[in-house]
Every structure is written in C-alpha cells, then in structure tokens.
Design a protein around this motif. Structure first.
Motif, PDB file in Angstrom:
ATOM      1  N   ASN A  85      20.719   7.712 -12.712  1.00 55.95           N
ATOM      2  CA  ASN A  85      19.555   8.146 -12.317  1.00 55.95           C
ATOM      3  C   ASN A  85      19.359   7.899 -11.016  1.00 55.95           C
ATOM      4  N   PRO A  86      18.025   8.292 -10.429  1.00 56.85           N
ATOM      5  CA  PRO A  86      18.214   7.969  -8.886  1.00 56.85           C
ATOM      6  C   PRO A  86      17.421   6.692  -8.662  1.00 56.85           C
ATOM      7  N   GLY A  87      17.016   6.054  -9.541  1.00 57.01           N
ATOM      8  CA  GLY A  87      16.180   4.786  -9.346  1.00 57.01           C
ATOM      9  C   GLY A  87      16.915   3.364  -9.951  1.00 57.01           C
ATOM     10  N   SER A  88      17.591   3.409 -10.816  1.00 61.81           N
ATOM     11  CA  SER A  88      18.251   2.291 -11.231  1.00 61.81           C
ATOM     12  C   SER A  88      19.615   2.190 -11.390  1.00 61.81           C
ATOM     13  N   ARG A  90      16.688   8.396  -3.830  1.00 63.02           N
ATOM     14  CA  ARG A  90      15.530   7.275  -3.560  1.00 63.02           C
ATOM     15  C   ARG A  90      16.177   5.985  -2.757  1.00 63.02           C
ATOM     16  N   ILE A 109       9.640   6.272 -10.662  1.00 63.46           N
ATOM     17  CA  ILE A 109       9.652   7.438 -11.434  1.00 63.46           C
ATOM     18  C   ILE A 109       8.755   8.285 -10.818  1.00 63.46           C
ATOM     19  N   HIS A 111       8.112   8.758 -20.053  1.00 66.50           N
ATOM     20  CA  HIS A 111       9.009   8.039 -19.150  1.00 66.50           C
ATOM     21  C   HIS A 111       8.026   7.116 -18.221  1.00 66.50           C
ATOM     22  N   TYR A 114      11.378  13.466 -15.530  1.00 65.67           N
ATOM     23  CA  TYR A 114      10.849  13.225 -14.255  1.00 65.67           C
ATOM     24  C   TYR A 114       9.755  14.458 -13.823  1.00 65.67           C
ATOM     25  N   TYR A 153      11.818  -3.783  -9.136  1.00 67.11           N
ATOM     26  CA  TYR A 153      11.657  -2.591  -9.796  1.00 67.11           C
ATOM     27  C   TYR A 153      10.271  -2.252 -10.152  1.00 67.11           C
ATOM     28  N   PHE A 197      10.085   5.231 -22.854  1.00 70.27           N
ATOM     29  CA  PHE A 197      10.094   3.876 -22.175  1.00 70.27           C
ATOM     30  C   PHE A 197       9.365   2.880 -22.686  1.00 70.27           C
ATOM     31  N   ASP A 255      23.379   5.563 -17.385  1.00 69.77           N
ATOM     32  CA  ASP A 255      22.283   5.566 -17.105  1.00 69.77           C
ATOM     33  C   ASP A 255      21.992   6.419 -15.619  1.00 69.77           C
ATOM     34  N   HIS A 269      14.505   4.053 -24.843  1.00 72.69           N
ATOM     35  CA  HIS A 269      14.454   2.852 -23.687  1.00 72.69           C
ATOM     36  C   HIS A 269      13.998   1.492 -24.287  1.00 72.69           C
TER      37      HIS A 269
END
Ligand code: NIG
Ligand code: FE
Length: 413
Positions: free
Chosen positions: A325-328, A88, A111, A184, A151, A101, A221, A323, A249
């Motif tokens: 992951n592709p986002g954070s 991402r 997400i 999520h 996801y 975000y 989440f 953590d 989360h």
C-alpha cells in the motif's frame, strides 16, 4: 496445454493430501521431494514424484529442465491494497523527519491523502496504475492475491475501486480475492461524525457492493484513532447478513479489541497484530481465524514487531503478507517479507515458507486450491534460479532469485 518440469533439485511444499493450514511446531517442517518432476495439465497440477519414477516427457507440450533449481507453489499474498492512485513519498519524508503514522493521519494525510487522489482519478487510469503493480508482483512469484478497497470512502469511489480489483482478476493470470474496506478511515466530509459514516457503510455501501457481487470479504481498520469495537461489530453484523466473511485490520496501534472481535465474528483472518498478548493468543488458539503478520508495515513505519515467536511456540499458525500500500508498506515482494519474517520476527525459513503459501492461502479462503504442490490444485508454480537450498531464499534478502513463474498452468515469466 501440458507442462512437465523435470530434474528439480527439490519440490518444496509438495504433499498429497495436505492440511488446510499448519500451526505451532508443524510450521518448522516442509514436505520436500528431492530430485523431482512435476506435471501440470491445463490450469491444474496433475502429478509429481521423484525422478527415479519419471514417467517421461514426450506427451508434454512444454518441458522445463529445472536442474539445480527449487520448485515451489507460487506465493499467496493474502493482504494488499495494490489498487491506489499515485504515491505518498512526501509523507515518507515527514516520517523520516519524525512524524508518526498517526500524527500524519490526524493532519488529514495518510489514507485521506490517497482517498482525495483516488476520487479524482478515472477508473481507467486507476486500472492502468494498478495493473503495473499486479504485473510487478507476478514477477516476484505471487500467484494469488487479496486486494482491498478503502481509498474511495464514498459509495461511487469504493465501487470504482472494487470494479478495478475485479478487472485485475479478469485480465491478469493472478487469482484475485476482493475485500470491501469502506471502514479504512473516516472521510473528511464526515469528520467528527464517525457514526454517520458507519451508517453510510451499513445502509448504502454494503448493499451496493453485495448487489454487484464485487466483494468476497469485509474488512474494518479496528484500531486506536480509526474504528472502535462497537463500529466494527455493527459493520460485521450487517456484512454477515449479506454473506461477507470478515478479515480485519487489528491491533496494529494498540490493544484495540480487534482480535477479540475478529474471533467472535469468526473472521477468516486478523491482520497486523503488533499488540498481541496472552489473552489474544488464547482466543486465537481456539478459533479458525488465521493470525496474519505484515512485517513490511512495522519495518517501514519503524514500529514494534508482533510477538511471532511466542505465537508459534504457543501453538498458533501464522500467515505473512505484504500489505502492499502507499502509506505503510509500498512494496510487494513476498520474498522480502519472508526475510523480514526471519530477521525481525525470528521465524525459521521453513516457517516463513509455510506462512506465505498454505497459511496465507487459508487466510484468503483458498487453501483447498492454492498454497501447495498437490494434484488437483491450481498450477501456480515458482522455479528459482540455481541456489544451494530453500533456506537461501530468505537469507539472500536482496537478491531476485525467481527465474520462472507459472500461473494457471501457463509460463508467464
Ligand atoms: O494496512 N493500517 C491500515 N491500513 C493500511 C495502511 C494504509 C495507508 O496508510 O494507506 C495498512 O497498513
Ligand atoms: Fe492493510
């Protein structure tokens, strides 16, 4: 197969017996054997000690001379999302240009972006993409990893993710724990109907996941703009009927009530915790829940850091995880996380080593078998390059200092 490591400058985090977790002031001390040897048989640590009592190495199939090097238990990464499709970096640029975000998520990015791509990706392709990340983290010295779904956001895609997670555990030397994170985000087809999606999780997804035995834990989440305390309680109540303990989360974006909910439902861990106050600390102190901080996410998103110093000084244990992951937090190096723990969270090197070994093992239900050099535990071991001290590991924050990785008793790096 048997393995003898000899002449190690130090064995770090070597103790027998060993506590299942360390808290408060105990976090700043580490059991260390100077000038040590360590013997493993099969996938298990058998014995260790100082070189003054070296038993010899003629019986060992493999011998490693670790002169000048430090020997540690492999890292335990108790919170990752390494099974995902694509990447991402477009949102990364949006963030650089000033979007938050949450703003990106509200536009259907974040997400949901990853969910769209994952649904279109075949199980085999998803496995191949994820396998690269699994091998990458082995190279960083990680031996046990928790991997979340979340996801897919529909039943077939969540099951697809969980099957890939299972296959990573079967086809790599990593010890893998799987967490079902259907909650999520609310998928596009349920926009405006969060309750309907929570119903789907409870009525369809959890039973399907449990039937196939695909998850060790459940996650939600629980945060502003994602799932409420009420949603979380409904999901955890149902999951506990299916024998799935919680890892949440919580409190990344606000004082969400996630920590309170985690403690109330006896979660194994609550993770993120940027928004943690006195009330939350008090509750955690009286619980078996491991507070887990993910400094890579706050760093990458440019958000506030959790009050780690205050938490330890109040007597709490802390775990740290990537953590990934592709986002954070699109990186999986636990050593960089240790450096962020020291630099941003003001934790000492000994504290971060405890946080990425015994305490993160606890946060994934593995503290009786992982997280320390202890006879009977898994032979998951890191040997560093020649370095002056173990404090040098988080200090030299950009250097790759792991020379050898031994997982399940086999030399894999
Ligand atoms: O732990 N906070 C929620 N989930 C992930 C981010 C997932 C994503 O943005 O893809 C996290 O930071
Ligand atoms: Fe996460």
């Amino acid at each position: 197969m048997s393995l003898m490591i000899k002449n190690a400058r130090s064995l770090v985090q070597a103790a027998d017996p060993v506590a299942s977790r360390v808290a408060g002031t105990d976090m700043s001390s580490l059991p260390v054997i100077e000038d040590g040897w360590l013997y493993c048989e099969g996938d298990t640590i058998k014995s260790y000690g100082p070189m003054s009592g070296f038993p010899g190495d003629t019986d060992a199939d493999e011998v490693i001379d670790a002169s000048g090097r430090f020997v540690l238990p492999a890292w335990c990464d108790s919170h990752t999302h390494i099974v995902y499709a694509g990447s991402r970096e477009r949102e990364y640029m949006d963030k650089i240009r000033g979007l938050s975000y949450e703003e990106i998520a509200k536009r259907g990015g974040g997400i949901l972006n990853s969910a769209k791509l994952l649904r279109e990706t075949s199980e085999e392709d998803l496995y191949q993409q994820s396998l690269k990340r699994a091998n990458e983290i082995i190279g960083f010295g990680t031996g046990a990893v928790e991997i979340k779904s979340g996801y897919g956001l529909d039943t077939p895609s969540e099951l697809k993710m969980l099957r890939v997670i299972k296959r990573i555990g079967e086809t790599t030397p990593l010890d893998v724990k799987a967490t079902f994170l259907g909650a999520h985000a609310v998928p596009a087809e349920y926009a405006g109907n969060r309750k309907g999606y929570v119903d789907l999780i409870i009525n369809e997804m959890i039973p399907a996941v449990a039937d196939e035995g695909l998850a060790d834990f459940i996650d939600v989440f629980c945060d502003r703009g994602f799932f409420t305390v009420e949603d979380t309680e409904r999901i955890l109540t149902s999951a506990s009927d299916w024998g799935l303990p919680a890892k949440l989360h919580a409190n990344e974006l606000d004082f969400s009530g996630g920590i309170q909910t985690g403690v109330k439902y006896k979660a194994l861990s609550v993770d993120h915790l940027e928004f943690t106050g006195d009330e939350e600390i008090e509750l955690l102190l009286n619980s078996g829940t491991m507070p887990t901080l993910l400094p890579g996410a706050a760093f990458f998103l440019g958000m506030v850091d959790p009050p780690a110093r205050k938490m330890i000084d109040s007597g709490l244990p802390l775990a740290l995880a990537t953590d990934y992951n592709p986002g954070s937090s699109p990186q999986g190096d636990m050593k960089l996380i240790m450096s962020l723990g020291c630099i941003r969270l003001r934790m000492l090197p000994a504290e971060v080593i405890n946080a990425v070994t015994i305490n993160s093992a606890y946060a994934m239900g593995l503290s009786s078998s992982h997280g320390s050099i202890t006879p009977g535990k898994r032979a998951n071991i890191i040997i560093t390059k020649e370095i002056p001290s173990y404090e040098y590991l988080p200090y030299a924050y950009g250097s790759h200092l792991i020379e050898r990785v031994i997982l399940q008793g086999r030399i894999v790096v």
